[in-house]
Write an enzyme that holds these catalytic residues in place. Structure first.
Site, PDB file in Angstrom:
ATOM      1  N   GLU A 119      17.227 -35.276 -42.599  1.00 48.75           N
ATOM      2  CA  GLU A 119      18.610 -36.090 -42.780  1.00 48.75           C
ATOM      3  C   GLU A 119      19.001 -36.498 -40.880  1.00 48.75           C
ATOM      4  O   GLU A 119      18.883 -35.653 -40.262  1.00 48.75           O
ATOM      5  CB  GLU A 119      19.498 -35.469 -43.042  1.00 48.75           C
ATOM      6  CG  GLU A 119      19.592 -35.135 -44.429  1.00 48.75           C
ATOM      7  CD  GLU A 119      20.588 -34.175 -45.061  1.00 48.75           C
ATOM      8  OE1 GLU A 119      21.711 -34.296 -44.276  1.00 48.75           O
ATOM      9  OE2 GLU A 119      20.536 -33.289 -45.859  1.00 48.75           O
ATOM     10  N   ARG A 164      30.751 -27.303 -52.449  1.00 44.57           N
ATOM     11  CA  ARG A 164      29.649 -27.227 -52.873  1.00 44.57           C
ATOM     12  C   ARG A 164      29.206 -25.786 -52.465  1.00 44.57           C
ATOM     13  O   ARG A 164      29.677 -25.166 -51.785  1.00 44.57           O
ATOM     14  CB  ARG A 164      28.600 -28.182 -52.186  1.00 44.57           C
ATOM     15  CG  ARG A 164      28.713 -28.258 -50.565  1.00 44.57           C
ATOM     16  CD  ARG A 164      27.711 -29.358 -50.147  1.00 44.57           C
ATOM     17  NE  ARG A 164      27.853 -29.603 -48.779  1.00 44.57           N
ATOM     18  CZ  ARG A 164      26.983 -30.476 -48.085  1.00 44.57           C
ATOM     19  NH1 ARG A 164      26.565 -31.347 -48.447  1.00 44.57           N
ATOM     20  NH2 ARG A 164      27.215 -30.434 -46.779  1.00 44.57           N
ATOM     21  N   TRP A 175      32.300 -35.637 -40.740  1.00 40.16           N
ATOM     22  CA  TRP A 175      32.846 -34.030 -40.567  1.00 40.16           C
ATOM     23  C   TRP A 175      33.187 -33.789 -39.314  1.00 40.16           C
ATOM     24  O   TRP A 175      33.518 -32.610 -38.953  1.00 40.16           O
ATOM     25  CB  TRP A 175      31.965 -33.266 -41.116  1.00 40.16           C
ATOM     26  CG  TRP A 175      30.448 -33.410 -40.958  1.00 40.16           C
ATOM     27  CD1 TRP A 175      29.564 -34.139 -41.872  1.00 40.16           C
ATOM     28  CD2 TRP A 175      29.796 -33.053 -39.768  1.00 40.16           C
ATOM     29  NE1 TRP A 175      28.330 -34.383 -41.029  1.00 40.16           N
ATOM     30  CE2 TRP A 175      28.517 -33.475 -39.954  1.00 40.16           C
ATOM     31  CE3 TRP A 175      30.147 -32.412 -38.774  1.00 40.16           C
ATOM     32  CZ2 TRP A 175      27.550 -33.571 -39.152  1.00 40.16           C
ATOM     33  CZ3 TRP A 175      28.998 -32.142 -37.608  1.00 40.16           C
ATOM     34  CH2 TRP A 175      27.616 -32.723 -38.024  1.00 40.16           C
ATOM     35  N   ASN A 231      19.283 -26.882 -50.849  1.00 37.04           N
ATOM     36  CA  ASN A 231      19.648 -28.104 -49.675  1.00 37.04           C
ATOM     37  C   ASN A 231      20.244 -27.229 -48.734  1.00 37.04           C
ATOM     38  O   ASN A 231      21.381 -26.419 -48.767  1.00 37.04           O
ATOM     39  CB  ASN A 231      20.619 -29.136 -50.005  1.00 37.04           C
ATOM     40  CG  ASN A 231      20.795 -30.296 -49.123  1.00 37.04           C
ATOM     41  OD1 ASN A 231      19.974 -30.891 -48.749  1.00 37.04           O
ATOM     42  ND2 ASN A 231      21.853 -30.399 -48.558  1.00 37.04           N
ATOM     43  N   GLU A 232      19.982 -27.413 -47.284  1.00 33.24           N
ATOM     44  CA  GLU A 232      20.375 -26.681 -46.192  1.00 33.24           C
ATOM     45  C   GLU A 232      20.807 -25.289 -46.661  1.00 33.24           C
ATOM     46  O   GLU A 232      21.956 -24.922 -46.646  1.00 33.24           O
ATOM     47  CB  GLU A 232      21.587 -27.356 -45.539  1.00 33.24           C
ATOM     48  CG  GLU A 232      21.065 -28.676 -45.130  1.00 33.24           C
ATOM     49  CD  GLU A 232      22.291 -29.451 -44.177  1.00 33.24           C
ATOM     50  OE1 GLU A 232      23.547 -29.159 -44.480  1.00 33.24           O
ATOM     51  OE2 GLU A 232      21.960 -30.401 -43.191  1.00 33.24           O
ATOM     52  N   GLU A 254      32.606 -37.344 -48.582  1.00 27.45           N
ATOM     53  CA  GLU A 254      31.687 -37.887 -47.687  1.00 27.45           C
ATOM     54  C   GLU A 254      31.825 -39.458 -47.739  1.00 27.45           C
ATOM     55  O   GLU A 254      30.874 -40.119 -47.291  1.00 27.45           O
ATOM     56  CB  GLU A 254      30.343 -37.328 -47.870  1.00 27.45           C
ATOM     57  CG  GLU A 254      30.339 -36.034 -47.313  1.00 27.45           C
ATOM     58  CD  GLU A 254      28.819 -35.309 -47.507  1.00 27.45           C
ATOM     59  OE1 GLU A 254      28.073 -36.028 -48.514  1.00 27.45           O
ATOM     60  OE2 GLU A 254      28.374 -34.463 -46.731  1.00 27.45           O
ATOM     61  N   LYS A 255      32.861 -39.959 -48.226  1.00 32.29           N
ATOM     62  CA  LYS A 255      32.710 -41.511 -48.510  1.00 32.29           C
ATOM     63  C   LYS A 255      32.901 -42.188 -47.129  1.00 32.29           C
ATOM     64  O   LYS A 255      32.639 -43.335 -47.125  1.00 32.29           O
ATOM     65  CB  LYS A 255      34.054 -41.703 -49.292  1.00 32.29           C
ATOM     66  CG  LYS A 255      35.248 -41.369 -48.954  1.00 32.29           C
ATOM     67  CD  LYS A 255      36.360 -41.867 -49.940  1.00 32.29           C
ATOM     68  CE  LYS A 255      37.868 -41.294 -49.748  1.00 32.29           C
ATOM     69  NZ  LYS A 255      37.647 -39.896 -49.777  1.00 32.29           N
ATOM     70  N   PHE A 256      33.357 -41.536 -46.354  1.00 30.59           N
ATOM     71  CA  PHE A 256      33.301 -42.367 -44.710  1.00 30.59           C
ATOM     72  C   PHE A 256      32.249 -41.795 -44.038  1.00 30.59           C
ATOM     73  O   PHE A 256      32.178 -42.232 -42.536  1.00 30.59           O
ATOM     74  CB  PHE A 256      34.736 -42.121 -43.937  1.00 30.59           C
ATOM     75  CG  PHE A 256      35.934 -42.670 -44.790  1.00 30.59           C
ATOM     76  CD1 PHE A 256      35.802 -43.931 -45.084  1.00 30.59           C
ATOM     77  CD2 PHE A 256      36.969 -41.813 -45.174  1.00 30.59           C
ATOM     78  CE1 PHE A 256      36.984 -44.602 -45.563  1.00 30.59           C
ATOM     79  CE2 PHE A 256      37.930 -42.204 -45.866  1.00 30.59           C
ATOM     80  CZ  PHE A 256      37.897 -43.689 -46.071  1.00 30.59           C
ATOM     81  N   HIS A 257      31.073 -41.347 -44.686  1.00 31.88           N
ATOM     82  CA  HIS A 257      29.913 -41.087 -43.813  1.00 31.88           C
ATOM     83  C   HIS A 257      29.019 -42.105 -43.895  1.00 31.88           C
ATOM     84  O   HIS A 257      28.748 -42.986 -44.659  1.00 31.88           O
ATOM     85  CB  HIS A 257      29.197 -39.981 -44.540  1.00 31.88           C
ATOM     86  CG  HIS A 257      28.045 -39.133 -43.940  1.00 31.88           C
ATOM     87  ND1 HIS A 257      27.023 -39.969 -43.423  1.00 31.88           N
ATOM     88  CD2 HIS A 257      27.919 -37.934 -43.301  1.00 31.88           C
ATOM     89  CE1 HIS A 257      25.910 -39.207 -42.958  1.00 31.88           C
ATOM     90  NE2 HIS A 257      26.720 -37.834 -42.754  1.00 31.88           N
TER      91      HIS A 257
END
Ligand code: GAL
Length: 653
Positions: free
Chosen positions: A302, A105, A310, A143-144, A350-353
């Site tokens: 957030e 990204r 991460w 974003n950020e 990010e699926k395990f976030h």
């Protein structure tokens, strides 16, 4: 007014049918603010100039109908693959010439006019479409900004850097002076010869590196301002923010220069799971964010409900930790608690976030804690808009951070945030509130000004600290402060050049210690990392080295200066010894705790001028005795003097 609650909502990752359940669950969880559209550019503009807003219309309508306000992203955070496909020059390049490709990204150069043009076109289209939408509460630029592309070294960046330098220095002689280019045959004949600090032989020019960081921060800020101005024009009256990354592992942007451009300060903060006392970094960064907000309320944009994806080991939060973390933020000025993200992704990196709605659904600990947290925050709504009044200012500066951690310094063990964190922890354990602020802040109301590792300092900031002490404040300065000016030129005549008179000392030479070497002081303190050959010049020695390379030399000094007192800690005291010094200095300065604290128990306060709320967060496994009288909003009962292990209290006094 109420404390906002919610988070990033990415319905584009899911079948549209799920949205009905999403809003039903949002209502159940008391969500009243959703951040929408952050990574939607590729869907909103599938081809250049061809927009598809229909799906986003339905999302906003649905949220609005359910009473959920929207923090609407301009969707410019991550350009679609077609942009780089058509304009490869938009991609960022690292210092060694590596191109960063799409597939992650934020793959764009901050100085790219092509990116800017496309981003502003989308931003304007978003603003025109949604300015009047009843669900719209807040605009969220990108974003950020700079999260993954803070420093770009491409040819476009190089050209923009030259323009920026020409504006800063006027003519190249001034640049040569500022950059000290008489060293190593680096003299430039014109701005055209100047490069960004790309990978070099040997070690790069420090001022070139510093200016490149200043420039890069300004480039990202200019992108923010350009979008903000469009939003102000097309959507007047709706505040504009972008989420900062005030954390200890990101130093890319000089947020002190950004703060004035924001309608509302918002921050993202993730606890470092590997650190058993990660709540301390949270407390520091929340105080720093409040400093950026000028002491007023801000928004936590957030955090995570539990693990992130991460860190090397993504440890889940313990039961109760989410409540403690959230109340810490509110205690330190946040008027909203938002999360990344609403529903845990099924695909993508990010699926395990963690999320508000976990993969396992709502019959989960996380969901129950989310709902419980939301109810608790509802009971704290009356604090919204209140501020914090503290006696202690702790000075931090991104530019000093950058300069302090450049290469070729006396010791790699001197890192910028080490002392700010250590002093903040010492004060926090005493129950003393701290404002973490920039050196340019008006210091007149503070009894104690802490100056930790302020390696680079301007003449003006040094003079303001000096004036505050002369007028009666106490200063506590730690080693490697006041060494260079804003060009990173050493202040001559003995260290610390900017603070010699203030401290009544003169340092002849640095004596960094070897790795692991520990020393002791005459007062029993322990220390490591750093010592200095220090001479008294008006100050008195409060402790000397008992061993190490400089036995008998002053290590802690005290100097009466005007109406005030200036202390100096010339070595890296261990936490226990620093705690004792800070207690002594604070007591002598007349700084009183909100209520007597202890390690792992945070006691802070907010006030609206009439009422005061004392926040207690007990990170320990024993009861915290906190002797203040009032009504505990968390339990909705009279405070009985104790806060249970792992518990929180918000006591209206
Ligand atoms: C932030 C970012 C979010 C998400 C989150 C994961 O840096 O703004 O989009 O990636 O981290 O922790």
């Amino acid at each position: 007014m109420s404390i906002s609650f919610g988070g990033d909502y990415n319905p584009e990752q899911w079948p549209e049918e799920l949205q009905a359940e999403d809003v039903r669950l949002m209502n159940e969880a008391g969500v009243d603010l959703a951040t929408v559209g952050v990574f939607s550019w590729a869907l909103l503009e599938p081809e250049p100039g061809a927009y598809d807003f229909a799906w986003l219309d339905r999302v906003l309508d649905r949220l609005g109908a359910a009473g959920v306000g929207v923090d609407l992203a301009t969707a410019t955070a991550s350009p679609p693959p077609w942009l780089a496909h058509r304009h490869p020059e938009v991609l960022p390049v690292t210092a060694d010439g590596t191109t960063l490709w799409p597939g992650g990204r934020q793959a764009f150069c901050p100085s790219s006019p092509v990116y800017r043009e496309h981003a502003l076109r989308l931003c304007r289209a978003m603003a025109e479409r949604y300015a009047g939408h009843p669900a719209l509460r807040l605009w969220h630029v990108g974003n950020e900004l700079g999260c993954h592309n803070a420093l770009c070294y491409c040819d476009m960046s190089a050209a923009a850097f030259r323009t920026w330098l020409a504006a800063r220095y006027g003519d190249v002689t001034e640049l040569n002076r500022a950059w000290g280019t008489a060293f190593w045959s680096q003299r430039y004949g014109s701005f055209d010869e100047v490069q960004p600090p790309r990978t070099v032989t040997a070690t790069a020019n420090p001022t070139q590196q510093l200016d490149f960081r200043r420039f890069s921060s300004d480039e990202h800020l200019a992108n923010f301002v350009a979008e903000r101005d469009v939003l102000h024009e097309v959507s007047p009256g709706v505040p504009v923010t972008t989420n900062f990354m005030v954390t200890s592992h990101i130093k890319e942007l000089d947020y002190h220069r950004w703060a004035a451009e924001m309608d509302l300060i918002s921050n993202d903060f993730y606890v470092t799971a590997a650190d058993p006392e990660g709540y301390r970094e949270l407390a520091f960064c929340a105080d720093q964010t409040r400093g950026l907000a000028g002491g007023g309320p801000w928004l936590l944009m957030e955090q995570s409900t539990s693990a992130v994806n991460w860190q090397p080991r993504n440890v889940a939060k313990q039961p109760g930790e989410l409540l403690r973390n959230s109340v810490q933020h509110v205690a330190r000025g946040a008027d909203g608690i938002l999360f990344f993200q609403w529903r845990a992704s099924q695909a993508g990196s990010e699926k395990f976030h963690s999320a508000l709605v976990p993969h396992a659904g709502t019959d989960t600990r996380v969901w129950r804690e989310v709902v419980e947290l939301s109810r608790t925050l509802d009971r704290l709504d009356e604090v919204v808009g209140s501020r914090t009044v503290n006696d202690v200012a702790l000075l931090v500066d991104y530019q000093a951070w950058w300069a302090c951690e450049l290469d070729s310094h006396p010791s790699v063990d001197v890192t910028y945030l080490d002392r700010p964190h250590a002093v903040h922890a010492a004060l926090t354990d005493l129950g003393i509130g701290v404002d973490v602020v920039h050196p340019d802040t008006d210091l007149s109301g503070y009894r104690l000004v802490v100056v930790p590792t302020l390696y680079t300092v301007t003449d003006a900031a040094a003079a303001a600290i000096d004036a505050a002490v002369r007028a009666g404040a106490t200063a506590l300065v730690t080693y490697f402060s006041g060494i260079t000016d804003e060009h990173d030129h050493v202040r001559l005549g003995g260290y610390p050049g900017a603070f010699r008179d203030l401290l009544g000392i003169r340092v002849e030479e640095f004596y960094p210690l070897r790795s692991g070497e520990r020393i002791s002081l005459s007062d029993g303190s322990g220390a490591d990392v750093w010592t200095e050959l220090l001479h008294l010049d008006g100050a008195t020695a409060e402790a000397t080295y008992a061993d190490g390379p400089l036995p008998g030399v002053p290590a802690i000094t005290r100097h009466e200066h005007g109406e005030g007192v200036a202390w100096y800690a010339a070595t890296r005291l261990d936490q226990h010894s620093l705690d004792a010094l800070v207690r002594r200095v604070a007591t002598e300065a007349g700084v009183r705790p909100i209520a007597p604290g202890r390690a792992g128990v945070e006691i802070t306060e907010r006030t609206d001028g009439q009422r005061r709320w004392t926040f207690v967060v007990n990170h320990t496994d024993t009861d915290a005795e906190v002797d203040v009288a009032g009504h505990d909003l968390v339990r909705d009962a009279a405070h009985d003097g104790r806060v249970p292990p792992g518990g929180v209290a918000v006591i209206r006094r």
